[in-house]
Design an enzyme around this catalytic site. Structure first.
Site, short mmCIF file in Angstrom:
data_model
loop_
_atom_site.label_atom_id
_atom_site.label_comp_id
_atom_site.label_asym_id
_atom_site.label_seq_id
_atom_site.Cartn_x
_atom_site.Cartn_y
_atom_site.Cartn_z
N GLY A 78 0.81 -1.21 0.00
CA GLY A 78 0.00 0.00 0.00
C GLY A 78 0.83 1.25 0.00
O GLY A 78 0.73 2.08 0.91
N GLY A 124 0.50 3.89 -1.62
CA GLY A 124 -0.32 5.09 -1.60
C GLY A 124 -0.69 5.54 -0.20
O GLY A 124 -1.08 6.69 0.01
N ASP A 125 -0.56 4.64 0.76
CA ASP A 125 -0.71 4.96 2.18
C ASP A 125 0.64 5.13 2.87
O ASP A 125 0.85 6.06 3.65
CB ASP A 125 -1.47 3.84 2.91
CG ASP A 125 -2.96 3.85 2.63
OD1 ASP A 125 -3.58 4.90 2.81
OD2 ASP A 125 -3.50 2.80 2.25
N LEU A 126 1.56 4.21 2.60
CA LEU A 126 2.78 4.13 3.39
C LEU A 126 3.75 5.27 3.09
O LEU A 126 4.38 5.81 4.02
CB LEU A 126 3.47 2.79 3.14
CG LEU A 126 2.64 1.56 3.55
CD1 LEU A 126 3.34 0.28 3.15
CD2 LEU A 126 2.39 1.57 5.05
#
Length: 409
Positions: A175, A177-179
């Protein structure tokens, strides 16, 4: 409360985040010693319910996802829509250095707990937000009201458009796009804390998930602006480097990055083709990029006749290379054992200690050397409220009034 160690042991973070981006950001700070107070809704962070759960877990208080990004934190569960819950939350703000949230734009403001309100109470407070498309305080995106998750950020930020095989844009497995926004937010928080030490004034900061992914894909911007090219998915290779790819072995795959000319010459010798080091079609990286298919065939023919371990034994330490690990094989890699990158934590309701990823940040003077499992919902509420000046009667009243979650069983 056990005394904390670490570079950030004198920093308190009030953590209002859920899911992945926000909790990962605050876990980075917690691993570095910060006292991270996870303020959850009465129902808890929704990730608590997602698992996966240990086979013998009798509690299902949380699973691997929650454990992996919420270790080293303390938990209190409050109803922030109630006056008593907001009052209890504000009591935590008085001793806080940082607040982190990843709600949609305007949620905290509608609760009367936005940055401006909290800064009036605690002027030195650093307030960090992680949102899909940012906050109007730093730049009002036309998408600022849009909800977003990892796959959306990867798509909008340009990563999906260059990942995968030609004609098949593909999101990255982890992820990112989150991390990656989470890590950038942690960096921003540390910078804002340093400024607050000098000035006595905190500030608002935010990281848009889409912005962070674009920063991760920085190459596509200069390629387009300098050449007019529109980069597209190219599989595992690189448009400007050769060899720089993933190659098959008898029993797996290896990564080889011998694009620099001296590494290429060394690789040629190791695979038994020393004459290609000076061949005009291969002697320079620019030439090899023009003949990338022939380069790939040469290496594939050599590697595919050998096991992954045999390839790594020949090339390891000579040219940049490494095995393509899966989740099982990496647990046996001596590198990760030596670097304490697989940490086992107790799992409530289970007799097992189960592995999560350790901290990749290694500080020699203030090492990250102890880990506490993720908290049960509201596990630390009494301690936190006592520290904030509440007595036991007020805490009991909060619970009986429904503003504070019951003690975990």
């Amino acid at each position: 409360m056990t005394p904390r160690t670490g570079a950030l042991s004198d920093v308190r973070v009030v953590d209002l985040t859920q899911m992945l981006a926000g909790p990962f950001c605050t876990m980075v700070l917690a691993d570095l010693g910060a006292d991270v107070v996870k303020v959850e809704p009465l129902s808890g962070d929704m990730v608590r319910e997602l698992g996966p759960f240990a086979s013998d877990d009798t509690m299902w208080a949380f699973g691997g996802y929650f454990q992996s990004v919420n270790r080293n934190k303390r938990s209190i569960a409050l109803d922030l829509k109630s006056p008593a819950g907001r009052e209890a939350f504000l009591s935590l703000i008085d001793s806080a250095h940082v607040v982190v949230e990843n709600y949609r734009s305007g949620v905290m403001d509608r609760l009367g707990l936005g940055y401006e309100m909290l800064a009036e109470r605690n002027p030195a407070l650093v307030y960090a937000a992680i949102r899909g498309f940012g906050d109007e305080r730093t730049g009002a995106s036309p998408y600022r009201e849009w909800p977003a998750f990892d796959v959306v950020a990867q798509a909008v930020g340009g990563l999906v458009g260059i990942n995968g095989r030609p004609g098949q844009p593909t999101k990255a497995g982890p992820g990112v796009g989150d991390l990656f926004p989470a890590v950038l937010a942690a960096v921003g928080i540390l910078a804002a804390l340093r400024d607050a030490e000098r000035t006595g004034r905190g500030q608002f900061l935010d990281v848009a998930m889409a912005d962070a992914v674009l920063a991760l894909c920085e190459r596509i911007v200069y390629q387009h602006s300098y050449t007019g090219a529109v980069p597209a998915p190219e599989g595992n290779g690189h448009p400007m480097l050769s060899p720089f790819d993933i190659f098959p072995c008898v029993d797996g795959w290896v990564a080889i990055a011998a694009h620099r000319d001296h590494f290429w010459a060394r690789l040629c010798g190791l695979v038994g083709r020393p004459e290609l080091a000076s061949h005009p079609d291969y002697a320079t990286n620019a030439a090899r990029v023009q003949h990338r298919d022939a380069v790939a065939t040469l290496i594939t023919d050599w590697a595919s006749a050998r096991t992954r371990d045999e390839v790594v034994e020949v090339l390891g330490g000579q040219v940049p290379c490494g095995p393509v690990h899966d989740a099982e094989s990496l647990t046996h890699d001596a590198h990760f054992a030596a670097r304490d990158m697989l940490v086992r934590l107790a799992q409530p309701g289970s007799s097992q200690e189960l592995a999560v990823v350790g901290s990749p940040i290694k500080l020699a003077g203030t090492p990250v050397d102890t880990f506490r499992r993720a908290p049960l919902l509201g596990e630390d509420a009494d301690d936190l409220l006592l520290e904030a000046g509440y007595d036991e009667a007020r805490i009991a009243a909060l619970r009986s009034g429904g503003a504070l979650a019951p003690r975990p069983v």
